[in-house]
Design an enzyme around this catalytic site. Structure first.
Site, PDB file in Angstrom:
ATOM      1  N   ASP A   1      12.773  80.866  21.529  1.00 46.14           N
ATOM      2  CA  ASP A   1      13.703  79.698  21.206  1.00 46.14           C
ATOM      3  C   ASP A   1      13.924  79.624  19.649  1.00 46.14           C
ATOM      4  OD1 ASP A   1      15.252  77.597  21.382  1.00 46.14           O
ATOM      5  OD2 ASP A   1      13.862  76.172  22.129  1.00 46.14           O
TER       6      ASP A   1
ATOM      7  N   HIS B   1      15.634  73.660  29.478  1.00 44.52           N
ATOM      8  CA  HIS B   1      14.318  73.232  30.080  1.00 44.52           C
ATOM      9  C   HIS B   1      14.607  73.314  31.458  1.00 44.52           C
ATOM     10  CE1 HIS B   1      13.224  71.157  25.885  1.00 44.52           C
ATOM     11  NE2 HIS B   1      13.050  72.463  26.093  1.00 44.52           N
TER      12      HIS B   1
ATOM     13  N   ASP C   1       4.479  83.157  11.813  1.00 44.60           N
ATOM     14  CA  ASP C   1       5.660  83.646  12.056  1.00 44.60           C
ATOM     15  C   ASP C   1       5.792  84.483  13.269  1.00 44.60           C
ATOM     16  OD1 ASP C   1       8.059  85.145  11.887  1.00 44.60           O
ATOM     17  OD2 ASP C   1       7.889  84.950   9.648  1.00 44.60           O
TER      18      ASP C   1
ATOM     19  N   HIS D   1       8.255  79.715  19.558  1.00 43.46           N
ATOM     20  CA  HIS D   1       8.930  78.859  18.747  1.00 43.46           C
ATOM     21  C   HIS D   1       8.812  77.565  19.503  1.00 43.46           C
ATOM     22  CE1 HIS D   1      10.961  82.595  17.521  1.00 43.46           C
ATOM     23  NE2 HIS D   1      11.171  81.922  16.203  1.00 43.46           N
TER      24      HIS D   1
ATOM     25  N   SER E   1       9.337  72.140  25.166  1.00 42.17           N
ATOM     26  CA  SER E   1       9.107  73.410  25.949  1.00 42.17           C
ATOM     27  C   SER E   1       7.708  73.456  26.415  1.00 42.17           C
ATOM     28  CB  SER E   1       9.658  74.600  25.264  1.00 42.17           C
ATOM     29  OG  SER E   1       9.402  74.863  24.392  1.00 42.17           O
TER      30      SER E   1
ATOM     31  N   GLU F   1       3.890  77.755  16.701  1.00 38.68           N
ATOM     32  CA  GLU F   1       4.806  77.032  16.004  1.00 38.68           C
ATOM     33  C   GLU F   1       4.578  77.142  14.487  1.00 38.68           C
ATOM     34  OE1 GLU F   1       7.807  75.150  16.080  1.00 38.68           O
ATOM     35  OE2 GLU F   1       7.410  74.717  14.204  1.00 38.68           O
TER      36      GLU F   1
HETATM   37  N1  SAM Z   1      11.131  75.355  22.135  1.00 38.25           N
HETATM   38  C1  SAM Z   1      11.168  74.109  21.562  1.00 38.25           C
HETATM   39  C2  SAM Z   1      11.567  73.290  22.803  1.00 38.25           C
HETATM   40  O1  SAM Z   1      12.306  73.887  23.798  1.00 38.25           O
HETATM   41  O2  SAM Z   1      10.992  72.200  22.658  1.00 38.25           O
HETATM   42  C3  SAM Z   1      12.261  74.171  20.419  1.00 38.25           C
HETATM   43  C4  SAM Z   1      12.134  75.041  19.449  1.00 38.25           C
HETATM   44  S1  SAM Z   1      13.057  74.724  18.075  1.00 38.25           S
HETATM   45  C5  SAM Z   1      14.409  75.262  18.751  1.00 38.25           C
HETATM   46  C6  SAM Z   1      12.697  76.077  17.013  1.00 38.25           C
HETATM   47  C7  SAM Z   1      11.187  75.866  16.268  1.00 38.25           C
HETATM   48  O3  SAM Z   1      11.085  77.324  15.734  1.00 38.25           O
HETATM   49  C8  SAM Z   1      11.250  74.981  15.272  1.00 38.25           C
HETATM   50  O4  SAM Z   1      10.069  74.084  15.543  1.00 38.25           O
HETATM   51  C9  SAM Z   1      10.861  75.583  13.880  1.00 38.25           C
HETATM   52  O5  SAM Z   1       9.885  75.011  13.220  1.00 38.25           O
HETATM   53  C10 SAM Z   1      10.096  77.060  14.558  1.00 38.25           C
HETATM   54  N2  SAM Z   1      10.276  78.125  13.556  1.00 38.25           N
HETATM   55  C11 SAM Z   1      11.189  78.455  12.774  1.00 38.25           C
HETATM   56  N3  SAM Z   1      10.981  79.634  12.179  1.00 38.25           N
HETATM   57  C12 SAM Z   1       9.979  80.097  12.904  1.00 38.25           C
HETATM   58  C13 SAM Z   1       9.052  81.517  12.796  1.00 38.25           C
HETATM   59  N4  SAM Z   1       9.524  82.235  11.819  1.00 38.25           N
HETATM   60  N5  SAM Z   1       7.984  81.735  13.602  1.00 38.25           N
HETATM   61  C14 SAM Z   1       7.718  80.664  14.373  1.00 38.25           C
HETATM   62  N6  SAM Z   1       8.226  79.323  14.569  1.00 38.25           N
HETATM   63  C15 SAM Z   1       9.499  79.142  13.813  1.00 38.25           C
END
Ligand code: SAM
Length: 284
Positions: free
Chosen positions: A165, A19, A144, A42, A101, A119
């Site tokens: 991410d 961040h 996705d 993500h 984020s 998400e």
């Molecule tokens: N970017 C966020 C932050 O910095 O606050 C944190 C993200 S976290 C590391 C990863 C996120 O990706 C999770 O909330 C998870 O539910 C989501 N996720 C997992 N697989 C995914 C997919 N195929 N497509 C979209 N989101 C997905």
């Protein structure tokens, strides 16, 4: 399978590294008046209560944001990040809320900018939607992430940033992430792209970074912050961020910020912090 929940890790050292870099990139991009768009593939839930049972269970924030927010003499470039945390926690003055984020992007952009948050997890998607409701600049998706390049890129505003991410729960996510980025880059070659990755003893992140460097991208800067030697078995040894189309002079800003950040987050000095051009700007 969606077992990863970011609430357990919110505000940990990797979140702080990620961040702070996001805040520095946004500072560089908002120097010009022209509108920009942020695509967060993500996004997570957007905002985290550090007193929530999920966060308290691991209390990872104590070795992360807790160390940084009260540390003396931070470099000037850290001010937007630290001010944001203080503003969020202004009500009681104690550290209880941590921005994901999407909140970082919302707080460090302007009226003319647009924000696209995605998400997939139904619960986190619902919380994210509630957290950003009322902000007319934001569109929220529940796809996705692999579908996003085809579905959303390039956006109407051609100046901007993509943050990627993923949770990297399965080994194949490294390859899928590389494919996602190269497809996104092919559709929107001028976008700044930030790709976060974990540094674990298996070293799978190296193939991802090499794949980016060989993928024909420009100005690829890699920032890594380790709190343990990279080969240490078990656990997250470090946090990595690869940046494509790195904004002008961001390397100088990060060269100033990273040593201070590393000293704060790794007080025993067990790891290291590095900043390297994998594809220098002039060679891109
Ligand atoms: N970017 C966020 C932050 O910095 O606050 C944190 C993200 S976290 C590391 C990863 C996120 O990706 C999770 O909330 C998870 O539910 C989501 N996720 C997992 N697989 C995914 C997919 N195929 N497509 C979209 N989101 C997905």
């Amino acid at each position: 399978m969606l077992s990863y929940r970011h609430g357990f890790h919110a505000g940990n050292f990797a979140d702080v590294h990620k961040h702070v870099l996001l805040a520095c990139v946004l500072a560089a991009l908002t120097r010009k008046d022209k509108p920009l768009v942020v695509v967060d593939t993500h996004a997570g839930a957007g905002l985290y209560d550090l007193h929530d049972p999920q966060a308290l269970k691991t209390a990872e924030y104590r070795d992360g944001v807790m160390r940084v927010w009260s540390a003396p003499h931070p470099p000037k470039a850290l001010s937007p990040y630290l001010e944001m945390i203080r503003t969020l926690n202004a009500a009681d003055g104690a550290l209880s809320l941590y921005p994901g984020s999407p909140t970082v992007s919302r707080m460090l952009t302007r009226d003319q900018d647009r924000l696209i948050f995605n998400e997939l997890h139904p619960a986190d998607h619902g919380v994210l939607r509630a957290n950003v409701s009322g902000d007319p600049r934001v569109a929220v998706h529940q796809r996705d992430a692999r579908e996003l390049p085809k579905a959303l890129l390039p956006p109407a505003i051609r100046r901007g940033l993509v943050l990627v991410d993923p949770p990297y729960e399965r080994d194949r996510e490294y390859r899928e992430t590389l494919d996602l980025i190269l497809e996104a880059h092919g559709r929107w070659p001028t976008a700044v792209m930030m790709i976060w990755y974990p540094i674990l003893s298996a070293g799978r992140h190296r193939g991802l970074v090499q794949g980016l460097a060989r993928g024909g991208v420009k100005a690829l800067l890699v920032s890594e912050l380790c709190i343990a030697p990279p080969q240490t078995p078990m656990g997250l040894n470090g946090s990595g961020m690869a940046i494509i189309n790195t904004p002008w002079q961001l390397d100088r800003t990060l060269a100033d910020v990273q040593p201070w950040l590393h000293a704060c987050l790794d007080p025993q000095g067990q790891g290291a912090s590095t900043l390297e051009w994998q594809v220098p700007p002039q060679a891109g």
